[in-house]
Scaffold this motif. Structure first.
Motif, PDB file in Angstrom:
ATOM      1  N   LEU A  43      23.270   6.505 -13.247  1.00  0.00           N
ATOM      2  CA  LEU A  43      23.289   6.251 -11.804  1.00  0.00           C
ATOM      3  C   LEU A  43      22.268   5.184 -11.422  1.00  0.00           C
ATOM      4  N   TYR A  44      21.066   5.267 -11.989  1.00  0.00           N
ATOM      5  CA  TYR A  44      20.032   4.269 -11.700  1.00  0.00           C
ATOM      6  C   TYR A  44      20.481   2.879 -12.146  1.00  0.00           C
ATOM      7  N   ILE A  45      21.028   2.785 -13.354  1.00  0.00           N
ATOM      8  CA  ILE A  45      21.495   1.491 -13.871  1.00  0.00           C
ATOM      9  C   ILE A  45      22.608   0.937 -12.979  1.00  0.00           C
ATOM     10  N   GLU A  46      23.508   1.814 -12.529  1.00  0.00           N
ATOM     11  CA  GLU A  46      24.586   1.373 -11.642  1.00  0.00           C
ATOM     12  C   GLU A  46      24.024   0.849 -10.322  1.00  0.00           C
ATOM     13  N   GLN A  47      23.061   1.557  -9.761  1.00  0.00           N
ATOM     14  CA  GLN A  47      22.492   1.137  -8.477  1.00  0.00           C
ATOM     15  C   GLN A  47      21.762  -0.195  -8.593  1.00  0.00           C
ATOM     16  N   VAL A  48      20.966  -0.347  -9.620  1.00  0.00           N
ATOM     17  CA  VAL A  48      20.203  -1.579  -9.801  1.00  0.00           C
ATOM     18  C   VAL A  48      21.125  -2.758 -10.098  1.00  0.00           C
ATOM     19  N   SER A  49      22.157  -2.510 -10.910  1.00  0.00           N
ATOM     20  CA  SER A  49      23.065  -3.583 -11.334  1.00  0.00           C
ATOM     21  C   SER A  49      24.194  -3.852 -10.348  1.00  0.00           C
ATOM     22  N   LYS A  50      24.385  -2.947  -9.400  1.00  0.00           N
ATOM     23  CA  LYS A  50      25.473  -3.055  -8.415  1.00  0.00           C
ATOM     24  C   LYS A  50      26.842  -3.085  -9.094  1.00  0.00           C
ATOM     25  N   VAL A  51      26.991  -2.227 -10.109  1.00  0.00           N
ATOM     26  CA  VAL A  51      28.252  -2.081 -10.822  1.00  0.00           C
ATOM     27  C   VAL A  51      28.512  -0.594 -11.028  1.00  0.00           C
ATOM     28  N   MET A  52      29.695  -0.279 -11.521  1.00  0.00           N
ATOM     29  CA  MET A  52      30.019   1.085 -11.922  1.00  0.00           C
ATOM     30  C   MET A  52      30.281   1.062 -13.424  1.00  0.00           C
ATOM     31  N   LEU A  53      29.753   2.039 -14.133  1.00  0.00           N
ATOM     32  CA  LEU A  53      29.945   2.124 -15.579  1.00  0.00           C
ATOM     33  C   LEU A  53      30.918   3.248 -15.903  1.00  0.00           C
ATOM     34  N   GLU A  54      31.693   3.025 -16.934  1.00  0.00           N
ATOM     35  CA  GLU A  54      32.575   4.071 -17.455  1.00  0.00           C
ATOM     36  C   GLU A  54      32.385   4.104 -18.963  1.00  0.00           C
ATOM     37  N   LEU A  55      32.227   5.304 -19.501  1.00  0.00           N
ATOM     38  CA  LEU A  55      32.085   5.477 -20.940  1.00  0.00           C
ATOM     39  C   LEU A  55      33.364   6.106 -21.463  1.00  0.00           C
ATOM     40  N   LYS A  56      34.007   5.442 -22.420  1.00  0.00           N
ATOM     41  CA  LYS A  56      35.253   5.948 -23.002  1.00  0.00           C
ATOM     42  C   LYS A  56      35.026   6.212 -24.482  1.00  0.00           C
ATOM     43  N   VAL A  57      35.215   7.452 -24.884  1.00  0.00           N
ATOM     44  CA  VAL A  57      35.057   7.818 -26.287  1.00  0.00           C
ATOM     45  C   VAL A  57      36.274   7.311 -27.057  1.00  0.00           C
ATOM     46  N   LEU A  58      36.009   6.577 -28.134  1.00  0.00           N
ATOM     47  CA  LEU A  58      37.068   6.087 -29.005  1.00  0.00           C
ATOM     48  C   LEU A  58      37.162   7.054 -30.177  1.00  0.00           C
ATOM     49  N   GLU A  59      38.110   7.960 -30.108  1.00  0.00           N
ATOM     50  CA  GLU A  59      38.222   9.058 -31.066  1.00  0.00           C
ATOM     51  C   GLU A  59      38.277   8.590 -32.515  1.00  0.00           C
ATOM     52  N   SER A  60      39.035   7.548 -32.783  1.00  0.00           N
ATOM     53  CA  SER A  60      39.275   7.136 -34.167  1.00  0.00           C
ATOM     54  C   SER A  60      38.037   6.563 -34.852  1.00  0.00           C
ATOM     55  N   SER A  61      37.136   5.958 -34.089  1.00  0.00           N
ATOM     56  CA  SER A  61      36.004   5.272 -34.713  1.00  0.00           C
ATOM     57  C   SER A  61      34.669   5.989 -34.536  1.00  0.00           C
ATOM     58  N   GLY A  62      34.616   6.987 -33.688  1.00  0.00           N
ATOM     59  CA  GLY A  62      33.346   7.661 -33.424  1.00  0.00           C
ATOM     60  C   GLY A  62      32.422   6.854 -32.524  1.00  0.00           C
ATOM     61  N   LEU A  63      32.955   5.815 -31.901  1.00  0.00           N
ATOM     62  CA  LEU A  63      32.168   4.976 -30.995  1.00  0.00           C
ATOM     63  C   LEU A  63      32.522   5.304 -29.555  1.00  0.00           C
ATOM     64  N   THR A  64      31.682   4.867 -28.651  1.00  0.00           N
ATOM     65  CA  THR A  64      31.964   4.970 -27.222  1.00  0.00           C
ATOM     66  C   THR A  64      31.961   3.563 -26.647  1.00  0.00           C
ATOM     67  N   TYR A 101      32.544  -2.114 -14.132  1.00  0.00           N
ATOM     68  CA  TYR A 101      33.353  -2.458 -12.963  1.00  0.00           C
ATOM     69  C   TYR A 101      32.458  -3.054 -11.885  1.00  0.00           C
ATOM     70  N   GLY A 102      32.997  -4.010 -11.150  1.00  0.00           N
ATOM     71  CA  GLY A 102      32.249  -4.597 -10.038  1.00  0.00           C
ATOM     72  C   GLY A 102      32.668  -6.033  -9.826  1.00  0.00           C
ATOM     73  N   SER A 103      31.912  -6.745  -9.010  1.00  0.00           N
ATOM     74  CA  SER A 103      32.235  -8.153  -8.779  1.00  0.00           C
ATOM     75  C   SER A 103      31.945  -8.927 -10.060  1.00  0.00           C
ATOM     76  N   TYR A 104      32.582 -10.053 -10.199  1.00  0.00           N
ATOM     77  CA  TYR A 104      32.550 -10.817 -11.446  1.00  0.00           C
ATOM     78  C   TYR A 104      31.131 -11.117 -11.925  1.00  0.00           C
ATOM     79  N   LEU A 105      30.287 -11.662 -11.075  1.00  0.00           N
ATOM     80  CA  LEU A 105      28.931 -12.031 -11.493  1.00  0.00           C
ATOM     81  C   LEU A 105      28.078 -10.816 -11.824  1.00  0.00           C
ATOM     82  N   TYR A 106      28.224  -9.744 -11.046  1.00  0.00           N
ATOM     83  CA  TYR A 106      27.463  -8.531 -11.343  1.00  0.00           C
ATOM     84  C   TYR A 106      27.908  -7.920 -12.668  1.00  0.00           C
TER      85      TYR A 106
END
Length: 107
Positions: free
Chosen positions: A36-57, A62-67
Motif C-alpha cells: 500500500l505504501y509503495i502504491e501511494q508513493v508511486s501513484k500506481v496499483m500493483l498486482e501480484l500474480k503467482v505463476l504456478e508452473s515456474s514458482g515465480l510471482t 497499473y497507472g498512467s504511463y509515466l508513473y
C-alpha cells in the motif's frame, strides 16, 4: 476522452518483473504490508500474480504511463538490490564455513 483513441486490446498494465516468492517478502514485507505504501508513493496499483508452473510471482503495475515506467524502474532496482544483498549474505556464510574448516568426519 476527447481526441484520444483508446485501443481496447492494449493492456493498461506493464509487467515489471517476475520474482521468487522468498524475495517478495523481503521487498514487500510480511503479508505484503508495504505494498500500500509503495502504491501511494508511486501513484500506481500493483498486482501480484503467482505463476504456478515456474514458482515465480509476476509483478504487474497499473497507472498512467509515466508513473508505470517510474514504478517499474524502482521495483526492478529494489529487486536487484535485495538479490545482491542475499548473494553477499550467502558468500559470507560460505566464507565462514570455509574458515571453520570442518574435518572430513563432519562433511
Amino acid at each position: 476522452r476527447q481526441g484520444r483513441i483508446v485501443d481496447r486490446h492494449t493492456p493498461n498494465f506493464i509487467r515489471a518483473f517476475s520474482v521468487q516468492m522468498q524475495l517478495l517478502e523481503t521487498m514487500f514485507g510480511p503479508a505484503g504490508s508495504r505494498i500500500l505504501y509503495i502504491e501511494q508513493v508511486s501513484k500506481v496499483m500493483l498486482e501480484l500474480k503467482v505463476l504456478e508452473s515456474s514458482g515465480l510471482t509476476e509483478v504487474l503495475v497499473y497507472g498512467s504511463y509515466l508513473y508505470k515506467l517510474r514504478a517499474k524502474w524502482m521495483l526492478q532496482s529494489m529487486a536487484e538490490w535485495h538479490r545482491q544483498r542475499q548473494e553477499r549474505g550467502m558468500l559470507k556464510l560460505e566464507d565462514a564455513m570455509k574458515a571453520l574448516q570442518l574435518g572430513p568426519w563432519m562433511k
